[in-house]
Design a protein around this motif. Structure first.
Motif, PDB file in Angstrom:
ATOM      1  N   PRO A  63      42.540  49.280  38.151  1.00 31.75           N
ATOM      2  CA  PRO A  63      41.976  48.749  36.905  1.00 31.75           C
ATOM      3  C   PRO A  63      40.451  48.814  36.902  1.00 31.75           C
ATOM      4  O   PRO A  63      39.804  48.842  37.955  1.00 31.75           O
ATOM      5  N   ILE A  64      39.879  48.799  35.703  1.00 30.31           N
ATOM      6  CA  ILE A  64      38.429  48.872  35.519  1.00 30.31           C
ATOM      7  C   ILE A  64      37.882  47.469  35.280  1.00 30.31           C
ATOM      8  O   ILE A  64      38.331  46.771  34.367  1.00 30.31           O
ATOM      9  N   PRO A  65      36.917  47.001  36.091  1.00 32.11           N
ATOM     10  CA  PRO A  65      36.368  45.656  35.883  1.00 32.11           C
ATOM     11  C   PRO A  65      35.577  45.560  34.593  1.00 32.11           C
ATOM     12  O   PRO A  65      34.813  46.462  34.240  1.00 32.11           O
ATOM     13  N   LYS A  66      35.784  44.461  33.883  1.00 29.35           N
ATOM     14  CA  LYS A  66      35.065  44.184  32.640  1.00 29.35           C
ATOM     15  C   LYS A  66      34.287  42.877  32.783  1.00 29.35           C
ATOM     16  O   LYS A  66      33.783  42.569  33.850  1.00 29.35           O
ATOM     17  N   GLU A  67      34.226  42.093  31.704  1.00 23.94           N
ATOM     18  CA  GLU A  67      33.419  40.891  31.679  1.00 23.94           C
ATOM     19  C   GLU A  67      34.122  39.701  32.353  1.00 23.94           C
ATOM     20  O   GLU A  67      35.325  39.727  32.583  1.00 23.94           O
ATOM     21  N   ILE A  68      33.342  38.668  32.667  1.00 27.19           N
ATOM     22  CA  ILE A  68      33.923  37.398  33.092  1.00 27.19           C
ATOM     23  C   ILE A  68      34.602  36.781  31.874  1.00 27.19           C
ATOM     24  O   ILE A  68      33.975  36.550  30.842  1.00 27.19           O
ATOM     25  N   ALA A  69      35.917  36.551  31.985  1.00 23.93           N
ATOM     26  CA  ALA A  69      36.669  36.040  30.837  1.00 23.93           C
ATOM     27  C   ALA A  69      36.475  34.547  30.655  1.00 23.93           C
ATOM     28  O   ALA A  69      36.393  34.056  29.514  1.00 23.93           O
ATOM     29  N   ILE A  70      36.416  33.809  31.759  1.00 24.29           N
ATOM     30  CA  ILE A  70      36.297  32.360  31.654  1.00 24.29           C
ATOM     31  C   ILE A  70      35.665  31.829  32.936  1.00 24.29           C
ATOM     32  O   ILE A  70      35.894  32.359  34.017  1.00 24.29           O
ATOM     33  N   VAL A  71      34.842  30.797  32.787  1.00 24.21           N
ATOM     34  CA  VAL A  71      34.215  30.112  33.918  1.00 24.21           C
ATOM     35  C   VAL A  71      34.760  28.691  33.959  1.00 24.21           C
ATOM     36  O   VAL A  71      34.728  27.976  32.959  1.00 24.21           O
ATOM     37  N   HIS A  72      35.261  28.276  35.102  1.00 20.05           N
ATOM     38  CA  HIS A  72      35.886  26.957  35.227  1.00 20.05           C
ATOM     39  C   HIS A  72      34.838  25.934  35.672  1.00 20.05           C
ATOM     40  O   HIS A  72      34.837  25.466  36.814  1.00 20.05           O
ATOM     41  N   ASP A  73      33.945  25.585  34.749  1.00 24.39           N
ATOM     42  CA  ASP A  73      32.791  24.762  35.083  1.00 24.39           C
ATOM     43  C   ASP A  73      32.838  23.361  34.484  1.00 24.39           C
ATOM     44  O   ASP A  73      31.838  22.635  34.538  1.00 24.39           O
ATOM     45  N   LEU A  75      33.895  19.361  34.419  1.00 24.66           N
ATOM     46  CA  LEU A  75      33.926  18.406  35.518  1.00 24.66           C
ATOM     47  C   LEU A  75      35.311  18.267  36.128  1.00 24.66           C
ATOM     48  O   LEU A  75      35.452  17.960  37.313  1.00 24.66           O
ATOM     49  N   TRP A  76      36.355  18.466  35.314  1.00 29.30           N
ATOM     50  CA  TRP A  76      37.727  18.363  35.817  1.00 29.30           C
ATOM     51  C   TRP A  76      38.247  19.712  36.348  1.00 29.30           C
ATOM     52  O   TRP A  76      39.384  19.817  36.765  1.00 29.30           O
ATOM     53  N   GLU A  77      37.393  20.741  36.322  1.00 30.30           N
ATOM     54  CA  GLU A  77      37.754  22.051  36.873  1.00 30.30           C
ATOM     55  C   GLU A  77      37.036  22.226  38.207  1.00 30.30           C
ATOM     56  O   GLU A  77      37.054  21.334  39.028  1.00 30.30           O
ATOM     57  N   GLY A  78      36.487  23.404  38.467  1.00 27.03           N
ATOM     58  CA  GLY A  78      35.723  23.594  39.679  1.00 27.03           C
ATOM     59  C   GLY A  78      36.014  24.895  40.396  1.00 27.03           C
ATOM     60  O   GLY A  78      36.713  25.776  39.893  1.00 27.03           O
ATOM     61  N   SER A  79      35.497  24.979  41.618  1.00 27.09           N
ATOM     62  CA  SER A  79      35.556  26.233  42.372  1.00 27.09           C
ATOM     63  C   SER A  79      36.947  26.559  42.887  1.00 27.09           C
ATOM     64  O   SER A  79      37.205  27.686  43.299  1.00 27.09           O
ATOM     65  N   GLY A  80      37.851  25.581  42.877  1.00 27.88           N
ATOM     66  CA  GLY A  80      39.213  25.833  43.331  1.00 27.88           C
ATOM     67  C   GLY A  80      40.179  26.144  42.210  1.00 27.88           C
ATOM     68  O   GLY A  80      41.398  26.190  42.439  1.00 27.88           O
ATOM     69  N   SER A  81      39.677  26.376  41.021  1.00 26.12           N
ATOM     70  CA  SER A  81      40.553  26.660  39.877  1.00 26.12           C
ATOM     71  C   SER A  81      41.177  28.047  40.027  1.00 26.12           C
ATOM     72  O   SER A  81      40.509  29.000  40.428  1.00 26.12           O
ATOM     73  N   GLY A  82      42.466  28.161  39.693  1.00 21.25           N
ATOM     74  CA  GLY A  82      43.164  29.442  39.853  1.00 21.25           C
ATOM     75  C   GLY A  82      44.608  29.347  39.423  1.00 21.25           C
ATOM     76  O   GLY A  82      44.976  28.498  38.616  1.00 21.25           O
ATOM     77  N   TYR A  83      45.451  30.231  39.994  1.00 22.55           N
ATOM     78  CA  TYR A  83      46.879  30.293  39.677  1.00 22.55           C
ATOM     79  C   TYR A  83      47.108  30.328  38.157  1.00 22.55           C
ATOM     80  O   TYR A  83      47.811  29.500  37.594  1.00 22.55           O
ATOM     81  N   HIS A  84      46.515  31.322  37.522  1.00 24.27           N
ATOM     82  CA  HIS A  84      46.568  31.425  36.066  1.00 24.27           C
ATOM     83  C   HIS A  84      47.887  32.028  35.587  1.00 24.27           C
ATOM     84  O   HIS A  84      48.395  32.984  36.180  1.00 24.27           O
ATOM     85  N   SER A  85      48.422  31.474  34.518  1.00 25.21           N
ATOM     86  CA  SER A  85      49.521  32.085  33.766  1.00 25.21           C
ATOM     87  C   SER A  85      48.944  32.536  32.431  1.00 25.21           C
ATOM     88  O   SER A  85      48.348  31.728  31.712  1.00 25.21           O
ATOM     89  N   VAL A  86      49.098  33.818  32.102  1.00 26.64           N
ATOM     90  CA  VAL A  86      48.538  34.376  30.868  1.00 26.64           C
ATOM     91  C   VAL A  86      49.630  35.132  30.136  1.00 26.64           C
ATOM     92  O   VAL A  86      50.331  35.957  30.725  1.00 26.64           O
ATOM     93  N   PHE A  87      49.800  34.852  28.844  1.00 22.87           N
ATOM     94  CA  PHE A  87      50.762  35.597  28.029  1.00 22.87           C
ATOM     95  C   PHE A  87      50.334  35.542  26.569  1.00 22.87           C
ATOM     96  O   PHE A  87      49.553  34.676  26.157  1.00 22.87           O
TER      97      PHE A  87
END
Length: 520
Positions: A63-73, A75-87
């Motif tokens: 795949p070709i890298p594009k833009e940052i889609a979302i930043v988890h910044d 207060l209730w998010e953070g650097s450990g945010s992940g395990y995304h479900s997208v549909f």
């Protein structure tokens, strides 16, 4: 990918068949003839390939890298945010993810409980975090949290390992159009099932875990299989575990099962691989590919402990890497990347041993443990080039366990563009196995150079050219398109006279890639 001897392949097939569920064994073609009907067929595996000749090979694409889609910044998010479900749900793209702050370089790893949060988009590119007003964080409900961790009706809920999907079962009740799978900890340990009429407001489906045999310390998935008309789940399993206290010991495996009602699960099997080594796979990201739902495609994260070396010290952010390693060496010297694999029965997978998504060009936030965990799953989005067809968008993590926010980057790939049969300018050819089809035209998803092309010959089951569809009568197909009909000089694009007959397709190529084909 490496070839294995024919006799070895036959022995492996017979051995695996004895242990596969009946539903998996039924995919074998009758009388060695594959009925492709009008379905889309990909070359992500070699299921349809009888022979590759000349310099033709199967080729993996990245795949070709594009833009940052979302930043988890938040207060209730953070650097450990992940395990995304997208549909994609109608005109809206939906995203559910773990919201967590974790710093691998700090003694303090947890700053707030794990949550599951929600984001949405109209194009799959620009994402927003709606104010849902459901759950309180620091005295306010102004957030996008949909699940919280903690006790719930006898469960000790972990909202940090969510998997959410829209249930495409035509018989699903309106209050269960959306489903989610989360983990319960020590109390009623296992996978917990939720339902929702809108994807926002959730209730329990069962007061007991739906699956209990596993470790579950990853993103554990379940979804509706539209071809086999059943639910299928995939979860983390340790094959050598001897009891509950040892459930995280042993060999990490991916386990699967099926269900008719999402509550009672059967036919548990560990996923097996064709011609791939035993490796540490942290996620599986398996789902039926929406354009060819008879094929399951997975994007597992490969975990590799490289240890300290001169190259490790040349990777980005050495000071941060050393701090991480001081907490645990693997935090600083382990690396992760995404692989790709596919299956036609849900149990036996063909896995490309090369990386599908490498860690990428070195920059801050890359080449560390936790990066390049791909979201579950791919979606179609519009191309930024006017007049171009839709493309696939994929999303993968960056900046994991660093600072105050992890990132999710979008990547793109042409439709069906995971892998191709490729031939250089010197030429090569592909001959399919014997098949039958339904349709009036043969449609190709292909790409060629200006001087390259593909010609198609249709053979009878004995391998002889069929008059009107021989190589000499085939027009050269060149360009770069996802939906081009093959043309013959006498019959044009019409292949309807061959419907239901046993045929083989011969693709003669030069400086070209063939990604997929179908009859329509």
């Amino acid at each position: 990918m490496k070839k294995i001897p024919f006799t070895t392949a036959i022995c492996c097939f017979l051995f695996l068949s004895a242990f596969l569920p009946l539903s998996a064994q039924k995919v074998a073609p009758k009388n060695n003839v594959i009925d492709v009907g009008s379905r889309l067929e990909l070359f992500i595996d070699d299921f349809l390939i009888e022979k590759l000749a000349g310099q033709a090979t199967r080729k993996l694409h990245q795949p070709i890298p594009k833009e940052i889609a979302i930043v988890h910044d938040e207060l209730w998010e953070g650097s450990g945010s992940g395990y995304h479900s997208v549909f994609k749900d109608g005109d809206t793209y939906k995203m559910y993810y773990k919201a967590w702050q974790h710093e691998a370089s700090s003694d303090k790893s947890t700053y707030h409980p794990l949550y599951c949060a929600y984001a949405e988009s109209k194009d799959g590119i620009h994402w927003t975090k709606p104010n849902l007003g459901l759950h309180e964080f620091n005295g306010s409900k102004n957030n996008n949290i949909v699940f919280t961790s903690g006790p719930l009706q006898g469960f000790s809920l972990d909202a940090g390992h969510p998997a959410v999907f829209k249930d495409e079962n035509p018989n699903v009740s309106p209050d269960a159009r959306y489903k989610a799978v989360l983990i319960s900890g020590k109390t009623k340990r296992g996978l917990v099932a939720f339902k929702s009429p809108d994807g926002i407001n959730w209730t329990l489906i069962s007061d007991q875990p739906i699956i209990t045999n596993g470790a579950f310390d990853s993103q554990n998935l379940a979804f509706w299989d539209p071809v086999r008309k059943e639910y299928r789940a995939y979860w983390r399993y340790f094959s050598q575990a001897t009891g509950d206290k040892d459930r995280y010991k042993g060999t990490r495996e991916i386990r699967t099962a099926t269900s008719s009602n999402f509550i009672d699960w059967k036919d548990e099997h560990n996923v097996v691989y064709v011609d791939s080594p035993q490796e540490e796979l942290y996620t599986n990201q398996i789902k039926a590919y929406h354009r060819a739902p008879h094929i399951f495609i997975g994007f597992p994260a490969r975990y590799v402990e490289r240890g300290w070396s001169e190259s490790m010290r040349k990777l980005p952010e050495l000071e941060e890497r050393e701090k991480r390693a001081a907490q645990h060496i693997r935090y600083g010297t382990a690396l992760t990347e995404t692989l790709i694999m596919s299956s036609r029965d849900g149990v036996t997978f063909n896995r490309w041993n090369e990386a599908f998504m490498r860690p990428g060009m070195e920059s801050n936030g890359t080449w560390t443990y936790g990066d390049q965990y791909m979201a579950w799953h791919v979606v179609e989005t519009k191309s930024d080039r006017a007049g171009a067809p839709n493309e696939l968008s994929l999303y993968s993590t960056e900046n994991y366990w660093k600072g105050q926010a992890s990132h999710l980057r979008r990547y793109t790939l042409r439709l069906d563009g995971f892998a191709s049969v490729n031939a250089p300018r010197a030429g090569g050819e592909l001959i399919t196995k014997t098949l039958t089809f339904k349709g009036n035209e043969l449609i190709l998803n292909f790409s060629s150079a200006a001087a390259g092309d593909i010609k198609v010959e249709i053979l009878d089951e004995k391998g002889k050219p069929i008059p009107g569809y021989s190589l000499d009568e085939s027009s050269e197909t060149f360009g770069d398109a996802v939906n081009r009909a093959v043309h013959w000089k006498k019959n044009g694009t019409d292949v309807s006279a061959l419907q239901g007959k046993k045929v083989k397709l011969r693709f003669v190529m030069k400086d070209a890639d063939l990604y997929s084909f179908k009859f329509q």
